[in-house]
Design a protein around this motif. Structure first.
Motif, PDB file in Angstrom:
ATOM      1  N   TYR A   1       5.458 -41.892  26.633  1.00  0.00           N
ATOM      2  CA  TYR A   1       5.248 -41.401  27.993  1.00  0.00           C
ATOM      3  C   TYR A   1       4.336 -42.414  28.685  1.00  0.00           C
ATOM      4  O   TYR A   1       3.124 -42.411  28.512  1.00  0.00           O
ATOM      5  N   THR A   2       4.934 -43.298  29.460  1.00  0.00           N
ATOM      6  CA  THR A   2       4.215 -44.395  30.097  1.00  0.00           C
ATOM      7  C   THR A   2       3.292 -43.868  31.199  1.00  0.00           C
ATOM      8  O   THR A   2       3.697 -43.005  31.978  1.00  0.00           O
ATOM      9  N   PRO A   3       2.078 -44.383  31.289  1.00  0.00           N
ATOM     10  CA  PRO A   3       1.161 -43.928  32.330  1.00  0.00           C
ATOM     11  C   PRO A   3       1.731 -44.109  33.728  1.00  0.00           C
ATOM     12  O   PRO A   3       2.376 -45.111  34.035  1.00  0.00           O
ATOM     13  N   ASN A   4       1.464 -43.140  34.580  1.00  0.00           N
ATOM     14  CA  ASN A   4       1.877 -43.184  35.977  1.00  0.00           C
ATOM     15  C   ASN A   4       0.827 -43.939  36.788  1.00  0.00           C
ATOM     16  O   ASN A   4      -0.373 -43.725  36.615  1.00  0.00           O
TER      17      ASN A   4
ATOM     18  N   SER B   1      -3.849 -45.996  42.335  1.00  0.00           N
ATOM     19  CA  SER B   1      -5.202 -46.149  41.807  1.00  0.00           C
ATOM     20  C   SER B   1      -5.214 -46.419  40.308  1.00  0.00           C
ATOM     21  O   SER B   1      -6.226 -46.899  39.778  1.00  0.00           O
ATOM     22  N   ARG B   2      -4.105 -46.141  39.647  1.00  0.00           N
ATOM     23  CA  ARG B   2      -4.050 -46.401  38.205  1.00  0.00           C
ATOM     24  C   ARG B   2      -3.082 -47.540  37.858  1.00  0.00           C
ATOM     25  O   ARG B   2      -2.688 -47.698  36.715  1.00  0.00           O
TER      26      ARG B   2
ATOM     27  N   SER C   1       4.707 -45.989  43.936  1.00  0.00           N
ATOM     28  CA  SER C   1       4.499 -45.792  42.512  1.00  0.00           C
ATOM     29  C   SER C   1       5.833 -45.567  41.799  1.00  0.00           C
ATOM     30  O   SER C   1       6.638 -44.748  42.225  1.00  0.00           O
ATOM     31  N   GLY C   2       6.059 -46.312  40.735  1.00  0.00           N
ATOM     32  CA  GLY C   2       7.317 -46.240  40.015  1.00  0.00           C
ATOM     33  C   GLY C   2       8.359 -47.223  40.492  1.00  0.00           C
ATOM     34  O   GLY C   2       9.388 -47.409  39.841  1.00  0.00           O
ATOM     35  N   PHE C   3       8.083 -47.876  41.637  1.00  0.00           N
ATOM     36  CA  PHE C   3       9.015 -48.876  42.150  1.00  0.00           C
ATOM     37  C   PHE C   3       8.250 -50.034  42.788  1.00  0.00           C
ATOM     38  O   PHE C   3       8.696 -50.645  43.752  1.00  0.00           O
ATOM     39  N   THR C   4       7.078 -50.321  42.241  1.00  0.00           N
ATOM     40  CA  THR C   4       6.339 -51.501  42.682  1.00  0.00           C
ATOM     41  C   THR C   4       6.931 -52.743  42.027  1.00  0.00           C
ATOM     42  O   THR C   4       7.578 -52.669  40.969  1.00  0.00           O
ATOM     43  N   ALA C   5       6.694 -53.873  42.626  1.00  0.00           N
ATOM     44  CA  ALA C   5       7.165 -55.135  42.046  1.00  0.00           C
ATOM     45  C   ALA C   5       6.558 -55.351  40.673  1.00  0.00           C
ATOM     46  O   ALA C   5       7.229 -55.853  39.756  1.00  0.00           O
ATOM     47  N   GLU C   6       5.295 -54.943  40.515  1.00  0.00           N
ATOM     48  CA  GLU C   6       4.606 -55.149  39.240  1.00  0.00           C
ATOM     49  C   GLU C   6       5.228 -54.303  38.114  1.00  0.00           C
ATOM     50  O   GLU C   6       5.458 -54.797  37.008  1.00  0.00           O
ATOM     51  N   GLU C   7       5.487 -53.041  38.405  1.00  0.00           N
ATOM     52  CA  GLU C   7       6.064 -52.161  37.388  1.00  0.00           C
ATOM     53  C   GLU C   7       7.481 -52.598  37.028  1.00  0.00           C
ATOM     54  O   GLU C   7       7.863 -52.608  35.840  1.00  0.00           O
ATOM     55  N   ARG C   8       8.247 -52.976  38.020  1.00  0.00           N
ATOM     56  CA  ARG C   8       9.621 -53.429  37.761  1.00  0.00           C
ATOM     57  C   ARG C   8       9.613 -54.729  36.954  1.00  0.00           C
ATOM     58  O   ARG C   8      10.453 -54.920  36.067  1.00  0.00           O
TER      59      ARG C   8
END
Length: 251
Positions: free
Chosen positions: A106-109, A115-116, A165-172
């Motif tokens: 369960y990956t952190p949100n 903020s996280r 959140s969940g679709f940022t360039a960093e997360e992708r």
């Protein structure tokens, strides 16, 4: 054939009151992975059958996070967390079998206000190192809520959600890096162009009915295990959570 299921139940006790056990018993799963169990030891009594091995990773914070695996196959070994069983938020469980590892996560949100996000990215680095270490030993199956829609095809309103959140360039980019390191998104491997295939929907009225969703729950498989993928699916008609179960069948 081995069948695996992964489901973010968003509170197992609530999900049990919404048909969880019916789905569990009729699903035919050999391995059933949960995220966001949101409970502590002793807070639930499940009737899963005498042939089911149950493994729980509870978060220290009550009513938060947590993972579980219910297995009809006895593993060689089991461990919790990424480093020396240290995972206060109960986010990972790893089972070792003869020819592969199964990692439930369960990956952190990153949170709505991001903020996280920094913590999320640091966690992603540790998680990638962990998976690569396992993958050097034997193939790995990763399942769970990865809290990211990888490509625009993986959410309904991509244009308006860029940077959220969940679709940022960093997360992708983290997901791209993980796949480039030797893993396959099993669903996209079989169905590269399938649209409107989502696993999470907001609780806002009519959103799920109109299928305005995101695909953020996955089965990833070591690339050299690709020939074992018989099918990968999304049980979008299964209710009980804001997520639906995802499935993987191994030949």
């Amino acid at each position: 054939m081995t069948k695996l299921i992964s489901w973010n139940v968003n509170g197992l006790r609530a999900c049990v009151n919404k048909g969880f056990l019916d789905y569990f018993h009729t699903s035919g799963a050999d391995l059933f992975c949960l995220q966001e169990t949101k409970l502590q030891e002793g807070q639930i009594d499940l009737s899963l059958g005498e042939d089911v091995y149950c493994y729980w990773n509870y978060a220290e914070k009550k009513g938060y996070s947590g993972t579980a695996i219910f297995s009809k196959i006895k593993p060689i070994s089991v461990w919790y967390g990424l480093e020396e069983n240290d995972e206060p938020e109960g986010r990972t469980i790893t089972l070792e079998f003869e020819d592969y590892y199964l990692v439930n996560v369960y990956t952190p949100n990153a949170r709505r206000d991001l903020s996280r996000l920094d913590y999320r990215l640091e966690w992603e680095n540790r998680f990638l190192d962990y998976l690569q270490g396992l993958d050097r030993l034997k193939p790995v199956i990763v399942c769970g809520d990865l809290n990211v829609a990888h490509q625009e095809i993986d959410l309904k309103n991509a244009k308006s959600n860029h940077g959220n959140s969940g679709f940022t360039a960093e997360e992708r980019a983290c997901m791209t890096r993980l796949l480039d390191s030797g893993f396959i998104d099993s669903f996209r491997h079989l169905y590269p162009d399938r649209t409107d295939a989502f696993t999470w929907w907001s609780f806002m009225p009519k959103v799920r009915e109109r299928n305005v969703g995101w695909r953020i729950d996955y089965f990833l498989v070591s690339a050299r295990f690709a020939d074992r993928i018989a099918d990968a699916g999304i049980d979008a008609d299964v209710m009980g959570s804001d997520h639906c179960p995802v499935t993987l069948k191994l030949a």
